[in-house]
Design a protein around this motif. Structure first.
Motif, PDB file in Angstrom:
ATOM      1  N   PRO A  73       0.791  -1.240   0.000  1.00 18.84           N
ATOM      2  CA  PRO A  73       0.000   0.000   0.000  1.00 18.84           C
ATOM      3  C   PRO A  73       0.817   1.281   0.000  1.00 18.84           C
ATOM      4  O   PRO A  73       0.260   2.363  -0.205  1.00 18.84           O
ATOM      5  CB  PRO A  73      -0.825  -0.121   1.285  1.00 18.84           C
ATOM      6  CG  PRO A  73      -0.043  -1.039   2.164  1.00 18.84           C
ATOM      7  CD  PRO A  73       0.611  -2.008   1.245  1.00 18.84           C
ATOM      8  N   GLN A  74       2.144   1.183   0.252  1.00 18.40           N
ATOM      9  CA  GLN A  74       2.973   2.386   0.259  1.00 18.40           C
ATOM     10  C   GLN A  74       3.551   2.712  -1.116  1.00 18.40           C
ATOM     11  O   GLN A  74       4.174   3.766  -1.294  1.00 18.40           O
ATOM     12  CB  GLN A  74       4.115   2.230   1.274  1.00 18.40           C
ATOM     13  CG  GLN A  74       3.667   1.906   2.682  1.00 18.40           C
ATOM     14  CD  GLN A  74       2.834   3.021   3.289  1.00 18.40           C
ATOM     15  OE1 GLN A  74       2.914   4.164   2.889  1.00 18.40           O
ATOM     16  NE2 GLN A  74       2.007   2.668   4.267  1.00 18.40           N
ATOM     17  N   GLU A  75       3.377   1.824  -2.084  1.00 14.88           N
ATOM     18  CA  GLU A  75       3.870   2.095  -3.428  1.00 14.88           C
ATOM     19  C   GLU A  75       3.117   3.268  -4.049  1.00 14.88           C
ATOM     20  O   GLU A  75       1.949   3.529  -3.718  1.00 14.88           O
ATOM     21  CB  GLU A  75       3.700   0.865  -4.314  1.00 14.88           C
ATOM     22  CG  GLU A  75       4.667  -0.260  -4.007  1.00 14.88           C
ATOM     23  CD  GLU A  75       4.510  -1.393  -4.997  1.00 14.88           C
ATOM     24  OE1 GLU A  75       5.483  -1.717  -5.671  1.00 14.88           O
ATOM     25  OE2 GLU A  75       3.398  -1.948  -5.087  1.00 14.88           O
ATOM     26  N   VAL A  76       3.782   3.964  -4.969  1.00 20.16           N
ATOM     27  CA  VAL A  76       3.183   5.153  -5.604  1.00 20.16           C
ATOM     28  C   VAL A  76       1.864   4.829  -6.305  1.00 20.16           C
ATOM     29  O   VAL A  76       0.872   5.553  -6.119  1.00 20.16           O
ATOM     30  CB  VAL A  76       4.186   5.798  -6.585  1.00 20.16           C
ATOM     31  CG1 VAL A  76       3.511   6.912  -7.387  1.00 20.16           C
ATOM     32  CG2 VAL A  76       5.388   6.352  -5.818  1.00 20.16           C
ATOM     33  N   PRO A  77       1.765   3.757  -7.130  1.00 18.92           N
ATOM     34  CA  PRO A  77       0.468   3.464  -7.765  1.00 18.92           C
ATOM     35  C   PRO A  77      -0.654   3.235  -6.759  1.00 18.92           C
ATOM     36  O   PRO A  77      -1.797   3.649  -6.996  1.00 18.92           O
ATOM     37  CB  PRO A  77       0.754   2.202  -8.582  1.00 18.92           C
ATOM     38  CG  PRO A  77       2.230   2.239  -8.825  1.00 18.92           C
ATOM     39  CD  PRO A  77       2.819   2.834  -7.596  1.00 18.92           C
ATOM     40  N   ALA A  78      -0.336   2.578  -5.641  1.00 19.43           N
ATOM     41  CA  ALA A  78      -1.356   2.329  -4.618  1.00 19.43           C
ATOM     42  C   ALA A  78      -1.786   3.630  -3.945  1.00 19.43           C
ATOM     43  O   ALA A  78      -2.978   3.865  -3.731  1.00 19.43           O
ATOM     44  CB  ALA A  78      -0.838   1.343  -3.584  1.00 19.43           C
ATOM     45  N   THR A  79      -0.835   4.494  -3.619  1.00 21.76           N
ATOM     46  CA  THR A  79      -1.181   5.775  -2.981  1.00 21.76           C
ATOM     47  C   THR A  79      -1.987   6.650  -3.931  1.00 21.76           C
ATOM     48  O   THR A  79      -2.883   7.379  -3.500  1.00 21.76           O
ATOM     49  CB  THR A  79       0.087   6.516  -2.523  1.00 21.76           C
ATOM     50  OG1 THR A  79       0.949   6.739  -3.643  1.00 21.76           O
ATOM     51  CG2 THR A  79       0.838   5.697  -1.488  1.00 21.76           C
ATOM     52  N   GLU A  80      -1.689   6.581  -5.231  1.00 22.34           N
ATOM     53  CA  GLU A  80      -2.484   7.328  -6.221  1.00 22.34           C
ATOM     54  C   GLU A  80      -3.924   6.829  -6.239  1.00 22.34           C
ATOM     55  O   GLU A  80      -4.875   7.629  -6.292  1.00 22.34           O
ATOM     56  CB  GLU A  80      -1.866   7.189  -7.610  1.00 22.34           C
ATOM     57  CG  GLU A  80      -0.541   7.905  -7.779  1.00 22.34           C
ATOM     58  CD  GLU A  80       0.080   7.661  -9.135  1.00 22.34           C
ATOM     59  OE1 GLU A  80       1.063   8.338  -9.483  1.00 22.34           O
ATOM     60  OE2 GLU A  80      -0.434   6.773  -9.870  1.00 22.34           O
ATOM     61  N   ALA A  81      -4.086   5.509  -6.191  1.00 21.00           N
ATOM     62  CA  ALA A  81      -5.437   4.945  -6.175  1.00 21.00           C
ATOM     63  C   ALA A  81      -6.187   5.358  -4.912  1.00 21.00           C
ATOM     64  O   ALA A  81      -7.369   5.737  -4.975  1.00 21.00           O
ATOM     65  CB  ALA A  81      -5.365   3.419  -6.274  1.00 21.00           C
ATOM     66  N   PHE A  82      -5.520   5.305  -3.784  1.00 19.02           N
ATOM     67  CA  PHE A  82      -6.156   5.693  -2.519  1.00 19.02           C
ATOM     68  C   PHE A  82      -6.559   7.173  -2.542  1.00 19.02           C
ATOM     69  O   PHE A  82      -7.643   7.538  -2.066  1.00 19.02           O
ATOM     70  CB  PHE A  82      -5.219   5.428  -1.351  1.00 19.02           C
ATOM     71  CG  PHE A  82      -4.940   3.970  -1.119  1.00 19.02           C
ATOM     72  CD1 PHE A  82      -5.872   2.996  -1.447  1.00 19.02           C
ATOM     73  CD2 PHE A  82      -3.725   3.556  -0.578  1.00 19.02           C
ATOM     74  CE1 PHE A  82      -5.614   1.647  -1.229  1.00 19.02           C
ATOM     75  CE2 PHE A  82      -3.463   2.213  -0.362  1.00 19.02           C
ATOM     76  CZ  PHE A  82      -4.406   1.260  -0.697  1.00 19.02           C
ATOM     77  N   GLN A  83      -5.710   8.014  -3.082  1.00 20.30           N
ATOM     78  CA  GLN A  83      -6.013   9.443  -3.138  1.00 20.30           C
ATOM     79  C   GLN A  83      -7.230   9.719  -4.011  1.00 20.30           C
ATOM     80  O   GLN A  83      -8.069  10.563  -3.670  1.00 20.30           O
ATOM     81  CB  GLN A  83      -4.801  10.217  -3.652  1.00 20.30           C
ATOM     82  CG  GLN A  83      -3.649  10.277  -2.660  1.00 20.30           C
ATOM     83  CD  GLN A  83      -2.386  10.862  -3.265  1.00 20.30           C
ATOM     84  OE1 GLN A  83      -2.350  11.233  -4.443  1.00 20.30           O
ATOM     85  NE2 GLN A  83      -1.327  10.950  -2.464  1.00 20.30           N
ATOM     86  N   PHE A  84      -7.341   8.997  -5.140  1.00 20.49           N
ATOM     87  CA  PHE A  84      -8.511   9.194  -5.996  1.00 20.49           C
ATOM     88  C   PHE A  84      -9.782   8.703  -5.310  1.00 20.49           C
ATOM     89  O   PHE A  84     -10.831   9.360  -5.357  1.00 20.49           O
ATOM     90  CB  PHE A  84      -8.328   8.465  -7.326  1.00 20.49           C
ATOM     91  CG  PHE A  84      -9.451   8.691  -8.293  1.00 20.49           C
ATOM     92  CD1 PHE A  84      -9.478   9.805  -9.112  1.00 20.49           C
ATOM     93  CD2 PHE A  84     -10.521   7.788  -8.364  1.00 20.49           C
ATOM     94  CE1 PHE A  84     -10.529  10.026  -9.993  1.00 20.49           C
ATOM     95  CE2 PHE A  84     -11.580   7.998  -9.235  1.00 20.49           C
ATOM     96  CZ  PHE A  84     -11.580   9.118 -10.055  1.00 20.49           C
ATOM     97  N   ILE A  85      -9.694   7.542  -4.662  1.00 19.51           N
ATOM     98  CA  ILE A  85     -10.869   6.975  -3.990  1.00 19.51           C
ATOM     99  C   ILE A  85     -11.330   7.876  -2.846  1.00 19.51           C
ATOM    100  O   ILE A  85     -12.523   7.982  -2.569  1.00 19.51           O
ATOM    101  CB  ILE A  85     -10.552   5.548  -3.507  1.00 19.51           C
ATOM    102  CG1 ILE A  85     -10.389   4.617  -4.707  1.00 19.51           C
ATOM    103  CG2 ILE A  85     -11.634   5.022  -2.563  1.00 19.51           C
ATOM    104  CD1 ILE A  85      -9.889   3.238  -4.367  1.00 19.51           C
ATOM    105  N   GLN A  86     -10.392   8.548  -2.195  1.00 25.61           N
ATOM    106  CA  GLN A  86     -10.759   9.483  -1.118  1.00 25.61           C
ATOM    107  C   GLN A  86     -11.678  10.593  -1.607  1.00 25.61           C
ATOM    108  O   GLN A  86     -12.475  11.134  -0.844  1.00 25.61           O
ATOM    109  CB  GLN A  86      -9.496  10.101  -0.510  1.00 25.61           C
ATOM    110  CG  GLN A  86      -8.708   9.158   0.377  1.00 25.61           C
ATOM    111  CD  GLN A  86      -7.407   9.774   0.860  1.00 25.61           C
ATOM    112  OE1 GLN A  86      -6.950  10.785   0.324  1.00 25.61           O
ATOM    113  NE2 GLN A  86      -6.794   9.175   1.870  1.00 25.61           N
TER     114      GLN A  86
END
Length: 286
Positions: free
Chosen positions: A185-198
């Motif tokens: 979950p700390q990888e850049v693609p995962a953080t990008e996905a989390f930010q969009f979902i937020q």
């Protein structure tokens, strides 16, 4: 009488602690928790799952003592089997000498662990058993030394030192790799996905294989598809759940749900790709 009273006090203290943590300090919904586990084991082949779990946790236990690299792999290759042998010797000794509440608790936990139809728990499911395992290992270690009339203090210290020594190369490698982001979950693609979902409008519910991780990192409600779910029932199930977002990974199969993948692939006419990056695709209803 004393034993019965003692066990009653232990059970009462355990229930009080559970209620204090889950009902007073942190209100955790657990109304259907027993039904959840009853459904999980309903209709399973117990003999088959005991065999599968025995093999799985045998490997998990041995892998815990792996060195993770370095020049001491030969040491862990020997010590892990020695510790397993001591465990198998010490447990019967402890039981035949005088079984206590902790022994019954360990046995009950092992019973649940071996019949539960799940092979993805890893070492975290064995972690509650480690105090009991260490007790049985040292029971066997002490019994063997006493049989040869050797005081166990100094050999015990040497034995612990050897077990700890084998982790040294792995610890050094971990320290060197601390500046590198591990897969997760700390990888850049995962953080990008989390930010969009937020940014999704509330009350958004996202279906993903790792719902707790997604909910933790985004603050959004999340759900997952049960392994025994009928694919034909999914549209109605998602409608009743009010779930309109579906997250899939296009690179890491460990965080992909095969049933959810088939659902998305077979409903291209009713779903659209809302957002994506190199690792994740987020779909929603048209």
């Amino acid at each position: 009488y004393f034993s019965l009273k003692k066990n009653f006090l232990i059970v009462a203290a355990s229930l009080t602690t559970y209620l204090l943590l889950n009902a007073i300090l942190f209100r955790v919904p657990s109304t259907n928790i027993l039904q959840f586990y009853a459904d999980a084991v309903s209709g399973i082949d117990f003999v088959k799952w005991v065999q599968l779990n025995l093999g799985y946790y045998y490997e998990v236990f041995l892998n815990f003592f792996a060195t993770m690299g370095g020049s001491y792999h030969w040491l862990s290759d020997s010590s892990k089997f020695l510790l397993l042998a001591l465990l198998c010797i010490g447990a019967p000794i402890a039981w035949f000498r005088k079984s206590g509440y902790d022994d019954w608790l360990c046995l009950a936990y092992l019973l649940v662990l071996f019949i539960y139809p799940y092979l993805g728990g890893g070492f975290r499911f064995l972690l509650p058993l480690m105090p009991f395992f260490m007790k049985y290992i040292f029971v066997a270690f002490t019994a063997l030394l006493e049989r040869f009339r050797i005081k166990p203090v100094m050999p015990g210290v040497v034995f612990l030192f050897i077990v700890l020594l084998q982790y040294t190369p792995g610890i050094i490698d971990q320290v060197k790799a601390m500046n590198y982001v591990e897969e997760g979950p700390q990888e850049v693609p995962a953080t990008e996905a989390f930010q969009f979902i937020q940014q999704l409008p509330d009350p958004a519910i996202v279906v993903f294989l790792k719902p707790r991780a997604l909910s933790y990192y985004t603050g959004k409600r999340a759900a997952y598809v049960k392994r025994d779910a009928n694919p034909e029932d999914l549209p109605e199930l998602f409608r009743r759940m009010n779930a309109h977002y579906f997250l899939l990974s296009n690179r890491n199969e460990e965080v992909n749900d095969a049933i959810l993948q088939k659902f998305v692939a077979s409903h291209q006419d009713t779903l659209k790709l809302l957002w994506h990056n190199i690792n994740f695709n987020l779909y929603t209803d048209l």
